[in-house]
Design a protein around this motif. Structure first.
Motif, mmCIF file in Angstrom:
data_model
loop_
_atom_site.group_PDB
_atom_site.id
_atom_site.type_symbol
_atom_site.label_atom_id
_atom_site.label_comp_id
_atom_site.label_asym_id
_atom_site.label_seq_id
_atom_site.Cartn_x
_atom_site.Cartn_y
_atom_site.Cartn_z
ATOM 1 N N PHE A 39 0.843 -1.185 0.000
ATOM 2 C CA PHE A 39 0.000 0.000 0.000
ATOM 3 C C PHE A 39 0.881 1.239 0.000
ATOM 4 N N ALA A 40 0.483 2.234 -0.776
ATOM 5 C CA ALA A 40 1.217 3.493 -0.855
ATOM 6 C C ALA A 40 0.368 4.624 -0.306
ATOM 7 N N GLY A 80 -2.821 -6.209 -2.492
ATOM 8 C CA GLY A 80 -2.981 -6.069 -1.054
ATOM 9 C C GLY A 80 -1.659 -5.806 -0.371
ATOM 10 N N ALA A 81 -1.555 -6.164 0.909
ATOM 11 C CA ALA A 81 -0.350 -5.873 1.676
ATOM 12 C C ALA A 81 -0.307 -6.708 2.939
ATOM 13 N N ARG A 82 0.887 -6.824 3.487
ATOM 14 C CA ARG A 82 1.053 -7.396 4.824
ATOM 15 C C ARG A 82 0.857 -6.274 5.833
ATOM 16 N N GLU A 83 0.115 -6.549 6.894
ATOM 17 C CA GLU A 83 -0.129 -5.525 7.909
ATOM 18 C C GLU A 83 0.819 -5.747 9.084
ATOM 19 N N ASN A 84 1.631 -4.753 9.364
ATOM 20 C CA ASN A 84 2.585 -4.850 10.464
ATOM 21 C C ASN A 84 1.886 -4.473 11.772
ATOM 22 N N ALA A 85 1.159 -5.426 12.307
ATOM 23 C CA ALA A 85 0.388 -5.161 13.519
ATOM 24 C C ALA A 85 0.014 -6.478 14.186
ATOM 25 N N GLU A 216 7.628 -14.949 -23.952
ATOM 26 C CA GLU A 216 7.750 -13.548 -23.541
ATOM 27 C C GLU A 216 7.794 -13.415 -22.017
ATOM 28 N N LEU A 217 8.805 -12.701 -21.560
ATOM 29 C CA LEU A 217 8.943 -12.344 -20.146
ATOM 30 C C LEU A 217 8.535 -10.888 -19.995
ATOM 31 N N ASP A 218 7.578 -10.636 -19.112
ATOM 32 C CA ASP A 218 7.007 -9.293 -18.975
ATOM 33 C C ASP A 218 7.088 -8.854 -17.519
ATOM 34 N N ALA A 219 7.554 -7.634 -17.289
ATOM 35 C CA ALA A 219 7.616 -7.054 -15.946
ATOM 36 C C ALA A 219 6.913 -5.710 -15.970
ATOM 37 N N ARG A 220 5.980 -5.505 -15.023
ATOM 38 C CA ARG A 220 5.216 -4.264 -14.980
ATOM 39 C C ARG A 220 5.119 -3.739 -13.548
ATOM 40 N N TYR A 221 5.193 -2.436 -13.442
ATOM 41 C CA TYR A 221 4.865 -1.783 -12.175
ATOM 42 C C TYR A 221 3.493 -1.156 -12.333
ATOM 43 N N LEU A 222 2.564 -1.502 -11.449
ATOM 44 C CA LEU A 222 1.198 -0.982 -11.499
ATOM 45 C C LEU A 222 1.078 0.121 -10.456
ATOM 46 N N TRP A 223 1.122 1.322 -10.923
ATOM 47 C CA TRP A 223 1.119 2.513 -10.065
ATOM 48 C C TRP A 223 -0.324 2.930 -9.803
ATOM 49 N N GLY A 224 -0.845 2.635 -8.609
ATOM 50 C CA GLY A 224 -2.214 2.992 -8.273
ATOM 51 C C GLY A 224 -2.388 4.493 -8.139
ATOM 52 N N VAL A 225 -3.420 5.035 -8.776
ATOM 53 C CA VAL A 225 -3.639 6.485 -8.772
ATOM 54 C C VAL A 225 -4.980 6.861 -8.145
ATOM 55 N N THR A 226 -5.755 5.874 -7.666
ATOM 56 C CA THR A 226 -7.022 6.166 -6.993
ATOM 57 C C THR A 226 -7.018 5.540 -5.602
ATOM 58 N N SER A 242 0.044 -0.401 -4.815
ATOM 59 C CA SER A 242 1.373 -0.313 -5.405
ATOM 60 C C SER A 242 1.838 -1.738 -5.655
ATOM 61 N N THR A 243 1.913 -2.151 -6.930
ATOM 62 C CA THR A 243 2.118 -3.564 -7.253
ATOM 63 C C THR A 243 3.147 -3.740 -8.357
ATOM 64 N N PHE A 244 4.034 -4.713 -8.166
ATOM 65 C CA PHE A 244 4.970 -5.136 -9.201
ATOM 66 C C PHE A 244 4.555 -6.534 -9.649
ATOM 67 N N ALA A 245 4.420 -6.732 -10.968
ATOM 68 C CA ALA A 245 3.995 -8.018 -11.518
ATOM 69 C C ALA A 245 5.013 -8.507 -12.538
ATOM 70 N N ILE A 246 5.376 -9.768 -12.450
ATOM 71 C CA ILE A 246 6.254 -10.384 -13.437
ATOM 72 C C ILE A 246 5.590 -11.662 -13.935
#
Length: 254
Positions: A39-40, A80-85, A216-226, A242-246
């Motif tokens: 999460f960003a 999603g994300a890991r919650e540090n709690a 094909e090897l594909d790497a993408r950064y998914l920059w959340g804007v909403t 905020s996600t990186f996908a390969i």
């Protein structure tokens, strides 16, 4: 002079043919891979951390020219994300499963956040408790990316576009330790939190891919804007994905 003209034509024709063949070409590339998401824009930066997930789907690509192409895809992606709690609820009366998370009557709720969060308490003398550790927020999306590719070198392409994400499911999962009526149990906690997130989100995919013999090897950064959290909590309502996908795929020419 005629021989020179024939030679020039012979040299140019393969390039012309290649350009004609590449323009208007349609390909389908099924893909499968993994995501690393977080999460960003959260005010409490240490509250969340990255988690791994799964992604699968396909891209349909149309060549506009030898250099540029347009693609649209359909994917199932885990974010999603890991919650540090950690969360501890101690109580003096037996709660039911519906109220145990928020704390039943006569209970005390403690939440500690941080990368190495933990709570020390006396398990033997406590009449009852509910202890959650290692919480993770699992968001599953149906994603539709639309991107433009620039084929900058043999097999190498750069990617930029927009992506619409529709939330399919949202769960908060954790390790659970419970003591009720003197009996201690260990298990997995799973709570549906779909109502706490917006149904739709938008991201900007930025990536690079390399194709060799249709693999094909594909790497993408998914920059959340909403913003994705549907909550009044000031610590969470600014959260974005905020996600990186390969992925690894195989290209079929249609």
């Amino acid at each position: 002079m005629k021989k020179l003209a024939y030679l020039a034509a012979a040299l140019v024709m393969p390039w012309t043919a290649a350009a004609q063949n590449s323009r208007g070409r349609l390909t389908l590339t099924p893909r499968i891979g993994m995501t690393v998401s977080d999460f960003a824009c959260c005010p409490i930066h240490d509250q969340y951390g990255p988690k791994a997930g799964f992604i699968a789907g396909a891209d349909l690509e149309y060549s506009l020219s030898r250099t540029f192409s347009l693609s649209a895809g359909l994917f199932y992606s885990m974010q999603g994300a890991r919650e540090n709690a950690v969360m501890l609820t101690t109580f003096t009366q037996t709660p039911d499963q519906e109220t145990i998370y928020t704390g039943p009557a006569g209970s005390t709720l403690r939440i500690v956040t941080g990368k190495n969060a933990h709570i020390d308490f006396d398990r033997d003398t406590s009449p009852g408790y509910f202890y959650l550790t290692s919480p993770r927020i699992h968001l599953s999306y149906i994603s539709v990316p639309v991107t433009v590719q620039a084929h900058v070198w043999k097999g190498l392409a750069l990617r930029l576009g927009a992506q619409w994400d529709h939330l399919a499911s949202a769960h908060m999962k954790a390790k659970q330790e419970t003591k009720i009526n003197g009996t201690v149990r260990f298990g997995d906690y799973d709570r549906n939190i779909r109502k706490e997130f917006h149904k739709d989100a938008v991201a900007i995919p930025i990536g690079v891919s390399y194709n060799y013999k249709n693999i094909e090897l594909d790497a993408r950064y998914l920059w959340g804007v909403t913003k994705i959290a549907d909550t009044n909590d000031p610590d969470d309502k600014e959260v974005m994905n905020s996600t990186f996908a390969i992925t690894l795929g195989y290209r079929f020419h249609l």
